[in-house]
Design a protein around this motif. Structure first.
Motif, PDB file in Angstrom:
ATOM      1  N   ILE B 238      11.575  -0.139  -2.677  1.00 46.25           N
ATOM      2  CA  ILE B 238      11.357  -0.817  -1.678  1.00 46.25           C
ATOM      3  C   ILE B 238      11.055   0.079  -0.348  1.00 46.25           C
ATOM      4  N   SER B 239      12.007   1.142   0.000  1.00 41.02           N
ATOM      5  CA  SER B 239      11.855   1.847   1.026  1.00 41.02           C
ATOM      6  C   SER B 239      10.788   2.648   0.902  1.00 41.02           C
ATOM      7  N   PHE B 240      10.320   3.220  -0.432  1.00 36.36           N
ATOM      8  CA  PHE B 240       9.373   4.267  -0.506  1.00 36.36           C
ATOM      9  C   PHE B 240       7.876   3.307  -0.026  1.00 36.36           C
ATOM     10  N   ILE B 241       7.794   2.225  -0.568  1.00 33.33           N
ATOM     11  CA  ILE B 241       6.675   1.464  -0.268  1.00 33.33           C
ATOM     12  C   ILE B 241       6.683   1.179   1.169  1.00 33.33           C
ATOM     13  N   ALA B 242       7.558   1.086   1.698  1.00 31.61           N
ATOM     14  CA  ALA B 242       7.616   0.866   3.394  1.00 31.61           C
ATOM     15  C   ALA B 242       7.142   2.273   4.052  1.00 31.61           C
ATOM     16  N   MET B 243       7.631   3.049   3.372  1.00 30.20           N
ATOM     17  CA  MET B 243       7.438   4.630   3.779  1.00 30.20           C
ATOM     18  C   MET B 243       5.848   4.854   3.800  1.00 30.20           C
ATOM     19  N   VAL B 244       5.308   4.471   2.469  1.00 38.54           N
ATOM     20  CA  VAL B 244       3.914   4.828   2.368  1.00 38.54           C
ATOM     21  C   VAL B 244       2.972   3.869   3.413  1.00 38.54           C
ATOM     22  N   VAL B 245       3.474   3.035   3.635  1.00 36.18           N
ATOM     23  CA  VAL B 245       2.861   1.931   4.908  1.00 36.18           C
ATOM     24  C   VAL B 245       2.895   2.728   6.125  1.00 36.18           C
ATOM     25  N   VAL B 318       5.911  -5.420   4.247  1.00 38.67           N
ATOM     26  CA  VAL B 318       6.354  -6.041   5.439  1.00 38.67           C
ATOM     27  C   VAL B 318       7.436  -5.118   6.179  1.00 38.67           C
ATOM     28  N   MET B 319       8.044  -4.351   5.417  1.00 36.93           N
ATOM     29  CA  MET B 319       9.106  -3.483   5.950  1.00 36.93           C
ATOM     30  C   MET B 319       8.305  -2.240   6.331  1.00 36.93           C
ATOM     31  N   GLY B 320       7.320  -1.734   5.903  1.00 39.04           N
ATOM     32  CA  GLY B 320       6.766  -0.684   6.445  1.00 39.04           C
ATOM     33  C   GLY B 320       5.980  -1.153   7.860  1.00 39.04           C
ATOM     34  N   VAL B 321       5.439  -2.486   7.908  1.00 38.12           N
ATOM     35  CA  VAL B 321       5.024  -2.832   9.267  1.00 38.12           C
ATOM     36  C   VAL B 321       5.976  -2.860  10.150  1.00 38.12           C
ATOM     37  N   VAL B 377      13.697   6.248   7.325  1.00 32.69           N
ATOM     38  CA  VAL B 377      14.036   5.882   5.854  1.00 32.69           C
ATOM     39  C   VAL B 377      15.488   5.177   6.062  1.00 32.69           C
ATOM     40  N   SER B 378      16.305   5.683   6.915  1.00 31.90           N
ATOM     41  CA  SER B 378      17.727   5.189   7.057  1.00 31.90           C
ATOM     42  C   SER B 378      17.538   3.772   7.299  1.00 31.90           C
TER      43      SER B 378
END
Lengths: 419, 460
Positions: B238-245, B318-321, B377-378
């Motif tokens: 999930i963090s990775f997807i968020a970072m990709v966004v 959404v986390m990425g946003v 990331v943190s």
């Protein structure tokens, strides 16, 4: 060849610029979509469908012995009266199942409403009054168009019969949407049409009061010490590193701290705003400290030197001259920290502020919930009407946050000084 | 209520102390106030501080220990067969006693022992309150009188008052340290209790996470399994997807805002982006569960993909946003910190703006950007509400973003919400997860702060 290369380079320049622009546009589009979804889902919750009933307050039913004893009055069969009134409007409903369906047109809150009227003014027993009672949440949803009439009956939560009755009421003007004051004046409820945010709002206010009272003085004192008095040594270095790290610790960890220290060790009550306030204080403290230090830093040293020059002590120069000049910046930081605390959910889940609480909290030690947790609780409910109310609660919460942030911006604009 | 009364009593005594102290200093000076060492107000303040501070400290200490002491006292007075009950039953009984004493509803019909204990409890409460009240009065007045008599014309009241103030300032600044200590101790102790029941290696290297403990030992799945690998992969996914966004969008908007945008555009767009950071995470969670997840599921169904309705993708997006403004504002700072001379030098040898940005600015700002990404990331790892509302509960060991995964924070919340037994590994596991989460974010933060600080020094 150089021209070709130049063309490529300029093309790349354009593409790069466009990528930058589209990144900004994407981010703003997300913001717009978020706000549009929430508002379009939530605005309808500020209105609620009400049904007009002309109720005969029969003395035989409410108060057979005529003593006007409050106990009798409060335990009378008011739902019976409501049912009777409904039967009177639709006299041709005979079968038992149809009757039950008819009764479910109005909310269960109708009988409580009737009881409150009588308890307030027992003199009207025996008269006939016209009251507007909230409709059941399914009817409300139908009326607002979330339940479509075009869907086949077996997939719809409202039967054809009910729709027919509603149409009759509609023709008489006995059903309409009015401002949903229940939403702002009552606590949580399992029935969407009776549920309100007042309890959560008050819980939020109590929690914020505790947070403000603790985090502002503590934060300012820490900032003043670190910025004005602290010698450069190991101890102050540790404090600094600590504050910077605390600012980035996940909020849920503060919840674990609250659970073990405040609830288990000190034995403070679960779900109480005072514990929530304590946890949020620890969480917002770094924000307040960092902002206050920045504000103190921006006060030029000449102010301090001038104060010391005319014979003020160190403490006097800070308290009488530096602190007043840094105050607007500190207040701005505190407001921003408070806005974050107001929207915080996760640590409050840990200390039990997620319970289903109907009563409006009356103090700092009463069990209560807060606005963001109310959003979380309602978001889990299956009823369509709760979806609408969740969005409406979000609108209220965002309104508060926007007001607070606007206040911070105004404060900054008004008192910002360039030295 | 009683605490309020006590606070008022202390306030009242403090006020009296202030007035009397001030009066005495004026009286001693015989009309020549300038003969005093300090202004009369300082004498008043000195007395007032001694009236209030010891009393307040005493009150705080008393209140924090009163409850547990009284509970121990009534428990020790209970009949012997009740004393040996397990802690959870015991806390139920104690609750019953307290409710009985306060006239609230009790869980069952009270028996003789309970009634006696309740009576005992209310008597203890009364005694405690009376003694607290007198003790506070005594402490406040004794210190007040003692300091009052110290007032003389050459008494250095200002210096003393300032010393006390400085001590208060130092004490406030240690709150941050105590918070950290509190966090470490609270998660550490419970984690140690957890690791006594579940071995550390099983916890760290186990491939299966199902903390549901059966109530009876003969049921299926009588012992839960506590292997955090699926949680680690879920959190990472999930963090990775968020970072990709978040990283491309955040970085590109930071570049655009600091290098291309006009002053006016920046003045409008920047606060708008900051709004994204100010939206409560529970709102993002609601948005993810209500809008994004169904949208992704339906789109997936159109293309013929089987997407779970609690997919990692929805939560991650959404986390990425949510993290975009975080990345963009931090990168904005570091890009702005690159000296103008480096830009000018690059333009002078004929580079276009984009070439300057990519070859000069980003190279120079790289450490700062890395630091801000690490901080982001943190943030993503510790984010709770979005994943609680939009990600699943089942711990799948998978890298497929269309499936449901679960994270550390989700598990902490689900383990600790609702009915808990304090000693079961299920509850304690939450603290062990909290410990891992705290260590992970702490490491990321320290590295990130170090990198950013190093970078800043480079250009200062």
């Amino acid at each position: 060849m150089i021209k070709n290369r130049l063309k490529r380079r300029y093309l790349f320049e354009k593409i790069f610029r466009f990528m930058g622009l589209s990144a900004v546009v994407t981010a703003l589009a997300m913001l717009a979509i978020l706000f549009l979804t929430i508002i379009s889902n939530g605005y309808s919750a500020f209105k609620q469908t009400y049904i007009r009933l002309t109720v005969t307050l029969d003395e035989e039913v409410i108060d057979p012995d005529g003593a006007r004893n409050p106990d009798t009055l409060s335990s009378a069969n008011y739902s019976g009266i409501v049912k009777k009134t409904l039967r009177k409007i639709f006299p041709d409903v005979k079968s038992r199942r149809d009757k039950r369906e008819l009764y479910s047109l109005v909310s269960q809150g109708a009988s409580f409403q009737l009881r409150d009227i009588i308890m307030d003014n027992p003199d009207i027993i025996g008269e006939t009054v016209t009251i507007w009672v909230p409709a059941d949440d399914d009817i409300d949803m139908l009326f607002k168009g979330y339940i479509k009439r075009s869907t086949p009956e077996n997939e719809r939560r409202v039967s054809d019969k009910k729709i027919a009755w509603i149409d009759v009421l509609l023709n008489e003007g006995a059903i309409k949407k009015r401002f949903n004051s229940t939403f702002f004046t009552s606590g949580d409820s399992r029935e969407p049409e009776l549920a309100g945010i007042y309890g959560a709002l008050k819980g939020s206010i109590y929690t914020m009061i505790v947070t403000l009272l603790l985090s502002f003085p503590l934060g300012v004192a820490t900032a003043v010490y670190l910025e004005e008095f602290a010698p450069v040594n190991r101890f102050t270095d540790i404090i600094e590193v600590n504050i910077n790290n605390l600012a980035a610790v996940p909020s849920i960890v503060f919840g674990l701290l609250g659970l073990t220290i405040f609830l288990s060790f000190f034995g403070l009550p679960r779900s109480a705003p005072v514990v929530g306030g304590l946890v949020l204080t620890l969480m917002t403290l770094p924000t307040v400290i960092i902002a206050s230090r920045a504000a103190l830093k921006s006060v030029p040293p000449s102010i301090r030197e001038a104060a010391l020059g005319v014979g003020a002590s160190k403490m006097q120069s800070v308290l009488h001259h530096v602190l007043p000049l840094a105050m607007p910046g500190m207040l701005t930081g505190t407001i921003i920290g408070m806005a974050r605390a107001l929207g915080e959910t996760a640590p409050l889940l840990m200390i039990g502020m997620v319970a289903f609480i109907v009563d409006i909290p009356k103090g700092f030690f009463d069990p209560s919930t807060v606005l963001p947790v109310q959003i979380y609780l309602w978001a889990d409910s299956p009823e369509r009407a709760f979806l609408e109310r969740t969005s409406a609660t979000i609108i209220v919460l965002l309104a508060f946050l926007i007001i607070m942030n606007a206040l911070a911006v105004v404060l900054r604009k008004k008192f910002e000084r360039r030295w | 209520m009683q605490t309020f009364i006590l606070t008022f009593v202390i306030l009242f005594l403090t006020l009296i102390g202030f007035i009397l102290g001030k009066r005495r200093s004026v009286k001693i000076s015989n009309g020549g106030v300038n003969k005093l060492h300090s202004l009369p107000g300082y004498y008043g303040l000195y007395v007032a501080m001694w009236c209030s501070i010891p009393a307040v400290i005493f009150l705080a200490l008393w209140l924090s220990f009163e409850n547990s002491i009284i509970t121990t006292l009534i428990v020790s007075d209970l009949p012997d067969e009740m004393k040996d009950l397990p802690p959870d039953r015991m806390s139920l009984i104690v609750n019953d006693i307290k409710n009985l004493a306060e006239g609230n509803i009790v869980s069952k019909e009270p028996d003789e022992a309970l009634k006696k204990a309740a009576l005992h409890y209310s008597r203890l409460k009364e005694v405690a309150y009376a003694s607290l009240f007198t003790l506070i009065m005594i402490i406040s007045t004794v210190f007040g009188i003692f300091t009052y008599r110290k007032i003389q014309s050459n008494f250095r009241a200002r210096n003393k008052v300032e010393k006390i103030m400085e001590i208060i300032l130092i004490a406030s600044s240690t709150v941050a340290i105590f918070t950290t200590i509190g966090i470490v101790l609270s998660v550490l102790f419970e984690s140690i209790r957890f690791f006594r029941q579940i071995p550390v290696f099983e916890f760290l290297l186990g491939l299966k996470w199902s903390p549901q403990m059966a109530i009876r030992p003969d049921q299926v799945g009588a012992s839960g399994s506590f292997g955090i690998i699926p949680l680690v992969t879920g959190t990472m996914l999930i963090s990775f997807i968020a970072m990709v966004v978040a990283v491309p969008i955040g970085l590109m908007s930071a570049i655009y805002m600091s290098e291309y945008a006009s002053y006016r555009t920046r003045a409008i767009v920047k606060p708008l982006l900051e709004i994204l950071a100010g939206i409560p995470t529970v709102v993002y969670g609601f948005f993810a569960a209500l809008t994004v997840a169904p949208f992704i599921r339906d789109t997936g169904a159109l293309v013929g993909l089987d997407v779970s309705s609690e997919s990692a993708l929805a939560a991650g997006l959404v986390m990425g946003v949510m993290i975009i403004p975080f990345v963009s504002s931090l990168s904005d700072d570091v890009i702005n910190a690159v000296p103008q001379s480096m830009r000018d030098g690059s333009y002078a040898i004929g580079a276009t703006q984009s070439e300057t940005i990519i070859r000069v600015l980003l190279q120079a700002a790289l450490p700062g950007i890395v630091g801000s990404v690490l901080l982001a990331v943190s943030r993503a790892i510790g984010e709770t509400m979005i994943v609680v509302m939009a990600a699943g509960l089942t711990a799948n060991l998978t890298g497929n973003p269309f499936e449901a995964v679960t994270t550390f924070t989700v598990q902490i919340v689900t383990l600790l919400i609702g009915d808990q037994e304090f000693d079961s590994p299920k509850t304690l596991a939450a603290f062990a997860l909290g410990l891992i989460l705290f260590i992970m974010t702490l490491c990321l933060n320290i590295v990130a702060l170090y990198v950013v600080r190093k970078y800043r020094e480079q250009y200062e």
